[in-house]
Motif scaffolding. Structure first.
Motif, PDB file in Angstrom:
ATOM      1  N   MET A  62       0.713  -1.293   0.006  1.00  0.00           N
ATOM      2  CA  MET A  62      -0.095   0.033   0.113  1.00  0.00           C
ATOM      3  C   MET A  62       0.804   1.172   0.145  1.00  0.00           C
ATOM      4  N   THR A  63       1.399   1.419  -1.015  1.00  0.00           N
ATOM      5  CA  THR A  63       2.655   2.423  -1.327  1.00  0.00           C
ATOM      6  C   THR A  63       2.054   3.889  -0.909  1.00  0.00           C
ATOM      7  N   ASN A  64       0.807   4.120  -1.090  1.00  0.00           N
ATOM      8  CA  ASN A  64       0.392   5.651  -0.685  1.00  0.00           C
ATOM      9  C   ASN A  64       0.179   5.905   0.654  1.00  0.00           C
ATOM     10  N   LEU A  65       0.563   4.815   1.583  1.00  0.00           N
ATOM     11  CA  LEU A  65       0.264   4.877   3.255  1.00  0.00           C
ATOM     12  C   LEU A  65       1.954   5.172   3.556  1.00  0.00           C
ATOM     13  N   PRO A  66       1.939   5.925   4.400  1.00  0.00           N
ATOM     14  CA  PRO A  66       3.382   6.278   5.481  1.00  0.00           C
ATOM     15  C   PRO A  66       3.881   4.705   5.772  1.00  0.00           C
ATOM     16  N   ILE A  67       5.137   4.675   5.795  1.00  0.00           N
ATOM     17  CA  ILE A  67       5.690   3.400   5.995  1.00  0.00           C
ATOM     18  C   ILE A  67       5.332   2.911   7.571  1.00  0.00           C
ATOM     19  N   SER A  68       5.518   4.086   8.364  1.00  0.00           N
ATOM     20  CA  SER A  68       5.187   3.828   9.733  1.00  0.00           C
ATOM     21  C   SER A  68       3.882   3.170  10.068  1.00  0.00           C
ATOM     22  N   LEU A  69       2.595   3.705   9.170  1.00  0.00           N
ATOM     23  CA  LEU A  69       1.409   3.192   9.244  1.00  0.00           C
ATOM     24  C   LEU A  69       1.349   1.792   8.938  1.00  0.00           C
ATOM     25  N   ARG A  70       2.052   1.749   7.737  1.00  0.00           N
ATOM     26  CA  ARG A  70       1.974  -0.043   7.152  1.00  0.00           C
ATOM     27  C   ARG A  70       2.653  -0.832   8.011  1.00  0.00           C
ATOM     28  N   GLU A  71       3.803  -0.448   8.786  1.00  0.00           N
ATOM     29  CA  GLU A  71       4.306  -1.114   9.718  1.00  0.00           C
ATOM     30  C   GLU A  71       3.266  -1.394  11.161  1.00  0.00           C
ATOM     31  N   ARG A  72       2.557  -0.073  11.359  1.00  0.00           N
ATOM     32  CA  ARG A  72       1.811  -0.687  12.213  1.00  0.00           C
ATOM     33  C   ARG A  72       0.677  -1.411  12.054  1.00  0.00           C
ATOM     34  N   LEU A  73       0.140  -1.070  10.761  1.00  0.00           N
ATOM     35  CA  LEU A  73      -1.214  -2.048  10.435  1.00  0.00           C
ATOM     36  C   LEU A  73      -0.675  -3.487  10.327  1.00  0.00           C
ATOM     37  N   GLU A  74       0.472  -3.844   9.999  1.00  0.00           N
ATOM     38  CA  GLU A  74       0.882  -5.288  10.079  1.00  0.00           C
ATOM     39  C   GLU A  74       1.004  -5.857  11.468  1.00  0.00           C
ATOM     40  N   GLN A  75       1.445  -4.854  12.427  1.00  0.00           N
ATOM     41  CA  GLN A  75       1.254  -5.490  13.735  1.00  0.00           C
ATOM     42  C   GLN A  75       0.042  -5.591  14.458  1.00  0.00           C
ATOM     43  N   THR A  76      -0.845  -4.984  14.047  1.00  0.00           N
ATOM     44  CA  THR A  76      -2.227  -4.910  14.784  1.00  0.00           C
ATOM     45  C   THR A  76      -3.297  -5.277  13.912  1.00  0.00           C
ATOM     46  N   THR A  77      -3.118  -5.514  12.863  1.00  0.00           N
ATOM     47  CA  THR A  77      -4.227  -5.891  11.723  1.00  0.00           C
ATOM     48  C   THR A  77      -3.869  -6.743  10.816  1.00  0.00           C
ATOM     49  N   GLU A  78      -4.880  -7.633  10.349  1.00  0.00           N
ATOM     50  CA  GLU A  78      -4.827  -8.388   9.167  1.00  0.00           C
ATOM     51  C   GLU A  78      -5.890  -8.166   8.140  1.00  0.00           C
ATOM     52  N   ILE A  79      -5.460  -8.471   6.873  1.00  0.00           N
ATOM     53  CA  ILE A  79      -6.669  -8.312   6.090  1.00  0.00           C
ATOM     54  C   ILE A  79      -7.699  -9.141   6.055  1.00  0.00           C
ATOM     55  N   GLY A  80      -7.423 -10.454   6.272  1.00  0.00           N
ATOM     56  CA  GLY A  80      -8.520 -11.337   6.340  1.00  0.00           C
ATOM     57  C   GLY A  80      -8.493 -12.465   5.437  1.00  0.00           C
ATOM     58  N   PHE A  81      -7.535 -12.657   4.841  1.00  0.00           N
ATOM     59  CA  PHE A  81      -7.516 -13.595   3.780  1.00  0.00           C
ATOM     60  C   PHE A  81      -7.430 -15.017   4.274  1.00  0.00           C
ATOM     61  N   LEU A  82      -7.609 -16.079   3.461  1.00  0.00           N
ATOM     62  CA  LEU A  82      -7.620 -17.357   3.853  1.00  0.00           C
ATOM     63  C   LEU A  82      -6.511 -17.978   3.513  1.00  0.00           C
ATOM     64  N   GLU A  83      -6.279 -19.104   4.235  1.00  0.00           N
ATOM     65  CA  GLU A  83      -4.806 -19.782   3.818  1.00  0.00           C
ATOM     66  C   GLU A  83      -5.062 -21.007   2.680  1.00  0.00           C
ATOM     67  N   LYS A  84      -4.454 -20.627   1.717  1.00  0.00           N
ATOM     68  CA  LYS A  84      -4.971 -21.639   0.568  1.00  0.00           C
ATOM     69  C   LYS A  84      -3.996 -22.692   0.774  1.00  0.00           C
ATOM     70  N   ILE A  85      -4.618 -23.717   0.811  1.00  0.00           N
ATOM     71  CA  ILE A  85      -4.002 -25.387   0.708  1.00  0.00           C
ATOM     72  C   ILE A  85      -3.586 -25.744  -0.680  1.00  0.00           C
ATOM     73  N   THR A  86      -4.634 -25.841  -1.688  1.00  0.00           N
ATOM     74  CA  THR A  86      -4.436 -25.978  -3.193  1.00  0.00           C
ATOM     75  C   THR A  86      -5.193 -25.205  -3.870  1.00  0.00           C
ATOM     76  N   GLU A  87      -4.684 -25.235  -5.050  1.00  0.00           N
ATOM     77  CA  GLU A  87      -5.431 -24.779  -6.209  1.00  0.00           C
ATOM     78  C   GLU A  87      -5.125 -25.551  -7.587  1.00  0.00           C
ATOM     79  N   GLN A  88      -6.343 -26.209  -7.877  1.00  0.00           N
ATOM     80  CA  GLN A  88      -6.160 -27.039  -9.041  1.00  0.00           C
ATOM     81  C   GLN A  88      -6.742 -26.504 -10.032  1.00  0.00           C
ATOM     82  N   VAL A  89      -6.021 -26.429 -11.462  1.00  0.00           N
ATOM     83  CA  VAL A  89      -6.461 -25.656 -12.695  1.00  0.00           C
ATOM     84  C   VAL A  89      -6.896 -26.702 -13.628  1.00  0.00           C
TER      85      VAL A  89
END
Ligand code: SAH
Ligand code: SF4
Length: 363
Positions: A62-89
């Motif tokens: 998220m390059t338009n956010l200040p680096i300090s905010l990006r680091e803070r978000l990483e520590q306190t927050t998550e996007i909420g994506f799921l862990e991918k086990i497999t993807e069969q195409v």
């Protein structure tokens, strides 16, 4: 990982290690969250754009956010994506993704490569209560509802799979495992996020919700006047046969179900799709096609014929091609709009739910 671990006891005070999850926030809630962190509220719009529109998978991007905010978000927050086990195409481009949820449950999402744009087929529950006799999703019984955030994570991660192939998701179908109307609150919350211009911003005209036919909920949905396509799993033209195939029919038989669907069309102006899986020797005769056409005559609807995806644990076979054609032509002669659903992902087989069932068995 989705929402993080258990609380930690420290001098009698429970400090929660759970991180805030972006996909759980409305834009207003995220704004408040950021203001509470001492950040300007407009950062919410930027973060949501990255997550929902630009396919960001981490705060680092998220390059338009200040680096300090990006680091803070990483520590306190998550996007909420799921862990991918497999993807069969599959050879035709259909992708089947298996996710591991935070409680160790598995859930499936399918990415469908239609010519008019990619579509994601998402799950709304782990397992299902309805016990339809042909369905792999219902085999383990009902395990739990998915949250709105877990549904949205499937959409965004399916979008990532499409983006890897230079494609975009143009539509969504709620046709994976589970009964969406049996998980009403989360499904509606999810649909609100889908149509919200500040989040996914996809018109509900591009969304199809498939249901086994929970009549009171179809009426509630009609009252909301969402312009989505309602697909109703019919699979039989009379109550005796339908109750054998779909036990829910004993609670909500065909006459009230079709009346509720008519009300849905009246309220939303959208024609209902009736899904009909053709199962050899069970529901695929010409007589049943005639009975179905009589039931649907005069209704503004569409019939989608589906060939059964055989589930090894279940002793049912798909109707032969000639029976499918005859069934379709019989409906056509009676002036019913009908199509046969194109089979995608045949080589990765697995009727919806099978991938998950195999995975859970291995676990
Ligand atoms: N519970 C909802 C939505 C999920 S099932 C419903 O029943 O409509 C979504 C679709 O997948 C339904 O039309 C269902 O009939 C179909 N389906 C389930 N098992 C199938 C199988 N073994 N072969 C082909 N279609 C299947
Ligand atoms: Fe549940 Fe739909 Fe499968 Fe029936 S077909 S068991 S309602 S997921």
């Amino acid at each position: 990982m989705q929402a993080g671990g258990a609380g930690q006891i420290n001098k009698g005070v429970i400090i929660s290690l759970r991180k805030a999850v972006i996909l759980k926030f409305t834009p207003k809630e995220l704004m408040q969250f950021l203001v509470n962190l001492g950040e300007p509220g407009y950062r919410a719009k930027q973060i949501l754009e990255w997550v929902y529109q630009k396919g960001a998978t981490s705060f680092k991007e998220m390059t338009n956010l200040p680096i300090s905010l990006r680091e803070r978000l990483e520590q306190t927050t998550e996007i909420g994506f799921l862990e991918k086990i497999t993807e069969q195409v599959s050879a035709d481009g259909t992708a089947k993704i298996l996710f591991n949820l935070s409680d160790g449950q598995g859930v499936e999402t399918v990415v469908l490569p239609y010519d008019i744009g990619y579509s994601a087929c998402i799950s709304t529950q782990v397992g299902c209560k309805m016990g339809c006799i042909f369905c792999a999703s219902g085999l383990p019984g009902y395990i739990r509802n998915l949250t709105a955030a877990e549904m949205m994570a499937q959409v965004l991660q399916a979008g990532g799979s499409a983006r890897n192939r230079d494609q975009e998701l143009k539509s969504l179908v709620l046709m994976g495992s589970g009964e969406p109307l049996d998980n009403w609150d989360a499904t509606i919350k999810f649909l609100e996020a889908v149509k919200d211009p500040g989040r996914l911003g996809m018109s509900l005209r591009h969304v199809t919700l498939s249901t086994s036919g929970l009549v009171p909920k179809i009426k509630e949905l009609a009252a909301l006047e969402f312009p989505l396509t309602l697909a109703v799993s019919l699979h039989a033209p009379n109550d005796d046969l339908r109750s054998k195939i779909m036990p829910i029919n004993t609670k909500y038989p065909l006459t009230p179900l079709l009346t509720a669907c008519d009300e849905y069309t009246k309220a939303t102006g959208r024609r209902v799709t009736y899904e009909y899986i053709l199962i050899a020797g069970l529901n695929d005769s010409v007589d049943l096609a005639l009975e179905l056409s009589a039931r649907l005559r005069g209704r503004n609807c569409h019939v989608n014929l589906i060939t059964l995806n055989a589930v090894p644990e279940l002793d049912l076979r798909p109707s032969p091609e000639v029976a499918v054609r005859t069934f379709r032509d019989t409906l056509r002669q009676k002036k019913i709009n009908v199509t046969v659903r194109r089979e995608l992902g045949a080589d990765i087989a697995a009727a919806c739910g099978q991938l998950r069932n195999n995975y859970m068995r291995e676990c």
